[in-house]
Design an enzyme around this catalytic site. Sequence first.
Site, mmCIF file in Angstrom:
data_model
loop_
_atom_site.group_PDB
_atom_site.id
_atom_site.type_symbol
_atom_site.label_atom_id
_atom_site.label_comp_id
_atom_site.label_asym_id
_atom_site.label_seq_id
_atom_site.Cartn_x
_atom_site.Cartn_y
_atom_site.Cartn_z
ATOM 1 N N CYS A 147 46.126 -57.032 -34.761
ATOM 2 C CA CYS A 147 45.715 -56.791 -36.057
ATOM 3 C C CYS A 147 46.689 -56.065 -36.785
ATOM 4 C CB CYS A 147 44.225 -56.339 -36.328
ATOM 5 S SG CYS A 147 43.751 -56.365 -38.056
ATOM 6 N N HIS A 173 50.055 -57.407 -39.525
ATOM 7 C CA HIS A 173 50.282 -58.286 -40.710
ATOM 8 C C HIS A 173 49.336 -59.493 -40.635
ATOM 9 C CE1 HIS A 173 52.933 -55.120 -41.761
ATOM 10 N NE2 HIS A 173 53.829 -55.665 -41.050
ATOM 11 N N ALA A 174 49.767 -60.519 -39.745
ATOM 12 C CA ALA A 174 49.203 -61.720 -39.659
ATOM 13 C C ALA A 174 47.706 -61.704 -39.355
ATOM 14 C CB ALA A 174 49.612 -62.469 -38.602
ATOM 15 N N CYS A 205 58.603 -51.439 -41.683
ATOM 16 C CA CYS A 205 60.122 -51.238 -42.324
ATOM 17 C C CYS A 205 60.155 -50.165 -43.217
ATOM 18 C CB CYS A 205 59.950 -52.501 -43.310
ATOM 19 S SG CYS A 205 58.458 -52.696 -44.649
ATOM 20 N N VAL A 221 43.012 -57.390 -24.955
ATOM 21 C CA VAL A 221 42.868 -58.586 -24.237
ATOM 22 C C VAL A 221 43.677 -58.608 -23.076
ATOM 23 C CG1 VAL A 221 42.532 -60.842 -24.463
ATOM 24 C CG2 VAL A 221 41.420 -59.375 -26.518
ATOM 25 N N GLY A 270 51.344 -59.888 -32.101
ATOM 26 C CA GLY A 270 52.541 -59.351 -32.547
ATOM 27 C C GLY A 270 53.641 -58.880 -31.542
ATOM 28 N N SER A 271 54.805 -57.963 -31.665
ATOM 29 C CA SER A 271 55.826 -58.046 -30.917
ATOM 30 C C SER A 271 56.073 -56.530 -30.275
ATOM 31 C CB SER A 271 56.974 -58.349 -31.592
ATOM 32 O OG SER A 271 57.167 -57.610 -32.651
ATOM 33 N N LYS A 321 58.465 -49.057 -34.085
ATOM 34 C CA LYS A 321 57.880 -49.950 -34.199
ATOM 35 C C LYS A 321 56.608 -49.685 -35.071
ATOM 36 C CE LYS A 321 55.977 -54.221 -33.727
ATOM 37 N NZ LYS A 321 56.621 -55.401 -34.676
ATOM 38 N N ASP A 360 42.301 -75.413 -30.577
ATOM 39 C CA ASP A 360 41.437 -74.252 -30.926
ATOM 40 C C ASP A 360 41.948 -72.804 -30.816
ATOM 41 O OD1 ASP A 360 39.291 -75.995 -31.348
ATOM 42 O OD2 ASP A 360 38.673 -76.036 -29.169
ATOM 43 N N GLY A 364 52.772 -64.918 -37.017
ATOM 44 C CA GLY A 364 53.300 -63.520 -37.002
ATOM 45 C C GLY A 364 54.145 -63.370 -36.036
#
Length: 451
Positions: free
Chosen positions: A8, A10-11, A43, A80, A113-114, A133, A275, A280
């Site tokens: 959780c 940005h996307a 950023c 997860v 994310g990354s 990050k 499904d 992101g």
Amino acid sequence: MKVIVIGCTHAGTAFITTAKKLYGDNVKITTYERNDTVSFLSCGIALHIGGVVKDPMKLFYSSPKTLSDLGAEMKMRHEVFGVNFDEKYVIAKNLETGETFKDHFDKLVITSGSWPIVPDVPGKDLQGILLSKNFYHAKDIANNSKNAQKIVVIGAGYIGVELAEAFKHRGKEVVLIDIADRILSRYLDKEFTELLENEMTENGVKLALGETVVRFEGENGCVKKVVTNKSVYEADMVVLATGFRPNTDIFRDKLKTLPGGALIVDEYLHTSNQDAYAAGDSAAVWYNPTDSYEYIPLATNAVRMGTIIAYNLFEDRIRYPGTQGTSGVKVFSYNVATSGINELLAQQKGIDYDVIYAIENNRPEFMPDYEPVYVKLVYRKDDGTIVGGQVMSRADVTESANTLSVAIQNKYKIKDLAFADFFFQPYFNKPWNFLNTVALKALEKMDKSNK
């Protein structure tokens, strides 16, 4: 419908906010996030370090409480680590208690994310070698830099360049290292990077370009030197800004990905499992300039994709229009923005291209002051379709990159941009906008080559 969201930033935030507004209690959302924060704008780290943003808490635009108040179940400090797509459940772990459990879903939204790429060289685990990050990295950089005078930044992309400038504003001795022979080489061509490199050097940043880090050396467990294939640099602190990789290891061999692990999605942002959606930094994006899937981790891609997934949750309603990778950066006195491909990427993709480069003033010369604008277009040689553009000036003309983005997305040709209707007012621009002017020059070049 039960939806599980993995990650959780940005996307994920965009999906939850939009889905709750669209569907209310008709959609039950459970979010698993390994951190205890959401929506941090990484950023802004350089802005905080440089003293522009005093309070890093202002770099959040949402919170777990805000999303909970919308009706989402926020399982913070949970990770997860397994997914069963046949039986449609995830295996999660409470990082505070160690408890593991299963949770079933109807739909899965992957916004995991990354994570920064860490060079695999000796000494990489020494204290004082930091990542850039998330919120905690920002705090570490801020705290460590207080007592550090010699700082080495590794990676001359946007983050590395911004951090180097921020540290310089704080009076530090700064070395910026990159394996490429130019800064910002993925985004800008040589005409631009030469000017920016001079700007950085004149402002006291030492550039170590075309150098590869081979090891870190330390004393008492703390980093003291960065050794490259060409030189040795003393360092009280090192910041790694060498790029990002998608957090998708748990989906390996379960969903289709690019070679680097970014999840491939269709035009409605389904993964190879209908499904499961992805958005992101965990996902590949459709890159319009080259008509190919690419990995371009940008917050702008993330928020658009997360929002579109919400609209497509019950049926495929909105197509993802792809991206041009439009982005911008401020380098000391220069404002820079780019959209689409530069010459380097055009060559890598085997595109038969041509370019036009021009220097225009941003306002009429009869005005009391004006600034040069450096502008370049990359276009397909066969039909003049625009596939890239770069703009730079001490004046802020960066919004023109958004115009270029729309032009590239809609497959504008040089002639379309040459005669596009832009307003004129001497305080802001010239009767021929510099985008018109550079396109007109490209049109002349094309006409000459066709004779």
